[in-house]
Design an enzyme around this catalytic site. Structure first.
Site, PDB file in Angstrom:
ATOM      1  N   HIS A 166     -23.557   8.362 -13.746  1.00 19.40           N
ATOM      2  CA  HIS A 166     -24.403   7.268 -14.200  1.00 19.40           C
ATOM      3  C   HIS A 166     -23.518   6.148 -14.705  1.00 19.40           C
ATOM      4  O   HIS A 166     -22.484   6.395 -15.329  1.00 19.40           O
ATOM      5  CB  HIS A 166     -25.349   7.742 -15.318  1.00 19.40           C
ATOM      6  CG  HIS A 166     -26.485   6.810 -15.587  1.00 19.40           C
ATOM      7  ND1 HIS A 166     -26.348   5.684 -16.366  1.00 19.40           N
ATOM      8  CD2 HIS A 166     -27.785   6.833 -15.176  1.00 19.40           C
ATOM      9  CE1 HIS A 166     -27.520   5.062 -16.435  1.00 19.40           C
ATOM     10  NE2 HIS A 166     -28.403   5.728 -15.731  1.00 19.40           N
ATOM     11  N   ASP A 198     -32.245  10.561 -11.801  1.00 21.51           N
ATOM     12  CA  ASP A 198     -32.752  10.167 -10.479  1.00 21.51           C
ATOM     13  C   ASP A 198     -32.702  11.328  -9.495  1.00 21.51           C
ATOM     14  O   ASP A 198     -33.573  11.465  -8.634  1.00 21.51           O
ATOM     15  CB  ASP A 198     -31.935   8.996  -9.933  1.00 21.51           C
ATOM     16  CG  ASP A 198     -32.038   7.764 -10.809  1.00 21.51           C
ATOM     17  OD1 ASP A 198     -33.173   7.339 -11.082  1.00 21.51           O
ATOM     18  OD2 ASP A 198     -31.002   7.244 -11.236  1.00 21.51           O
ATOM     19  N   HIS A 256     -30.517  -0.460  -8.814  1.00 15.15           N
ATOM     20  CA  HIS A 256     -31.235  -0.259 -10.078  1.00 15.15           C
ATOM     21  C   HIS A 256     -32.308   0.806  -9.903  1.00 15.15           C
ATOM     22  O   HIS A 256     -32.076   1.987 -10.130  1.00 15.15           O
ATOM     23  CB  HIS A 256     -31.825  -1.593 -10.527  1.00 15.15           C
ATOM     24  CG  HIS A 256     -32.425  -1.577 -11.904  1.00 15.15           C
ATOM     25  ND1 HIS A 256     -32.291  -0.527 -12.783  1.00 15.15           N
ATOM     26  CD2 HIS A 256     -33.167  -2.512 -12.571  1.00 15.15           C
ATOM     27  CE1 HIS A 256     -32.912  -0.807 -13.912  1.00 15.15           C
ATOM     28  NE2 HIS A 256     -33.459  -1.994 -13.806  1.00 15.15           N
TER      29      HIS A 256
END
Length: 429
Positions: free
Chosen positions: A306, A364, A265
């Site tokens: 993703h 990210d 996560h």
């Protein structure tokens, strides 16, 4: 909502009519609650096809790469707004006018300090403790210091707790970092904005004046904003489930931090930097790219693709721009790890395999590059994610508490032993 129904036909039983609800956006939802009266549950591991709540806060269309906060596209908010304005939007449902924005920012600023005894609370942790371990403990402990606003049925108490959490998270995060390196804590300054204050408390010292670079502060603000909410993810669902018990907001946010800590996560941007360090040199990139393409090799390139977005992550474009601005400002184009990152980015955007699989660089990937360039250690990356996600967690918690709700109680498909009788110890083989 609509009057449409689905009919479930079961062998040997009467059909069951299930209401179908329609939201303003997204797929229709089949209401399976009538199944319980017929002795049935649904089975959905991971809740990937289950709507556990009704919400007006955030909408995601992963196939089209759409992320809306209260109807506003994330790209517009990132380009034209700032983190605190987005916090106000998430909490209140509408963008503030000039007066409301100024008042909200002032309230946040006036609550950034933490109770002085919290500084002694840190001394109970080892200096080498993971920052997320400390954050779980310290945020949960806030309820012991600010118990004057814990009546979850009082809207004013909920609002006060929301302001306190958003305001104090940067202070606590910076304290966690300072504690790990043995430097004195830095008090927040009321003349700095939200992102500026965080960088000041992270990198300032009492020895000399510290001036916050506005380019870095703007990039930091975008990181907070782009992580502010992401619908019913694991940590947000954890906050809602905890809140459904009537737990206080500080305990609920601490539970969300614990869920976010998981590498599947919130740890993705930390994993990006670990991957870059594993690659080590630009010359080794082809080796790792080939490993990523090999179905028999468990290696994965972190920061690409993703789980939700089957197209381009809408946050990534803005984050890429911020990364380019930061690298240019700091003159770090030749940093070894960042050179690896830029080459990986180029390959992912040009290689047919990555294009076909839609493995585009995600938020990210770029946030990890920015945080590394600013000088923030990888162990703090998930803490910063938690800091940014706090307003979303609070908005969802408050939305649930403000409306009729039930305590969360997922069911199970039991596959263990059937009933059997206890055997005394001397009779067991």
């Amino acid at each position: 909502m609509t009057d449409k129904k689905a009919r479930l036909a079961l062998e040997g039983k009467d059909p069951i009519d299930l209401p179908i609800h329609s939201g303003t956006l997204g797929p229709d939802v089949v209401d399976v609650s009538p199944l319980l009266a017929n002795g049935l549950f649904t089975y959905d591991p991971g809740f990937v096809a289950t709507a556990a709540c009704e919400s007006r806060i955030t909408f995601i269309d992963g196939d089209k790469g759409v992320l809306l906060h209260r109807g506003y596209p994330i790209e517009q908010l990132a380009e034209q707004s700032d983190h605190l304005e987005t916090c106000y939007l998430l909490l209140n449902g509408e963008l503030p006018n000039a007066r409301q924005k100024a008042e909200f920012a002032e309230r946040i600023t006036r609550h950034t300090m933490v109770h002085d005894q919290i500084t002694t609370f840190f001394k109970g942790f080892r200096r080498d403790a993971h920052p997320m371990a400390i954050m779980c403990g310290v945020v949960g402990a806030l309820s012991a210091f600010y118990h004057d606003s814990l009546d979850i049925n009082d809207p004013r108490h909920r609002e006060t707790s929301a302001i306190r959490l958003i305001a104090k998270m940067p202070t606590l995060a910076a304290m966690t970092y300072k504690y790990s390196i043995g430097q004195p804590f830095m008090y927040p300054r009321n003349d700095l904005n939200y992102a500026e204050n965080f960088l000041y408390m992270m990198f300032g010292t009492p020895c000399e004046e510290f001036k916050v670079n506005p380019v870095l502060a703007r990039a930091m603000d975008r990181i907070f904003l782009l992580h502010a909410d992401h619908e019913q993810n694991a940590s947000t669902s954890t906050v809602r489930l905890s809140g459904s018990t009537g737990a206080n907001p500080f305990a609920c946010i601490s539970a969300g931090i614990a869920a976010l800590w998981g590498p599947s996560h919130g740890g993705a941007n930390e994993a990006v930097l670990n991957m870059l360090e594993e690659i080590g040199d630009v010359s080794r990139i082809p080796e790792f790219v080939n490993r990523a393409k090999d179905k028999n090799d468990p290696f994965r390139l972190m920061g690409f693709g993703h789980r939700v977005y089957k197209n381009f992550d809408p946050r990534a474009k803005v984050m890429k721009q911020a990364a380019d601005e930061v690298l240019s400002e700091l003159g770090l184009e030749n940093d070894p790890l960042l050179k690896i990152a830029k080459e990986l980015e180029r390959i992912a955007l040009e290689d047919p395999y990555f294009i076909e699989k839609k493995l585009y660089p995600n938020v990210d990937f770029y946030s990890g590059i920015i945080l590394k360039a600013i000088g923030i250690p990888t162990s703090m990356f998930t803490v910063i994610f938690a800091l940014g996600r706090t307003p979303g967690w609070i908005a969802h918690w408050n939305e649930m508490i403000s409306n009729p709700y039930k305590i969360g109680r997922p069911r199970q498909l039991y596959t263990g032993p059937v009933r059997r009788d206890f055997q005394p110890l001397d009779q067991r083989s």
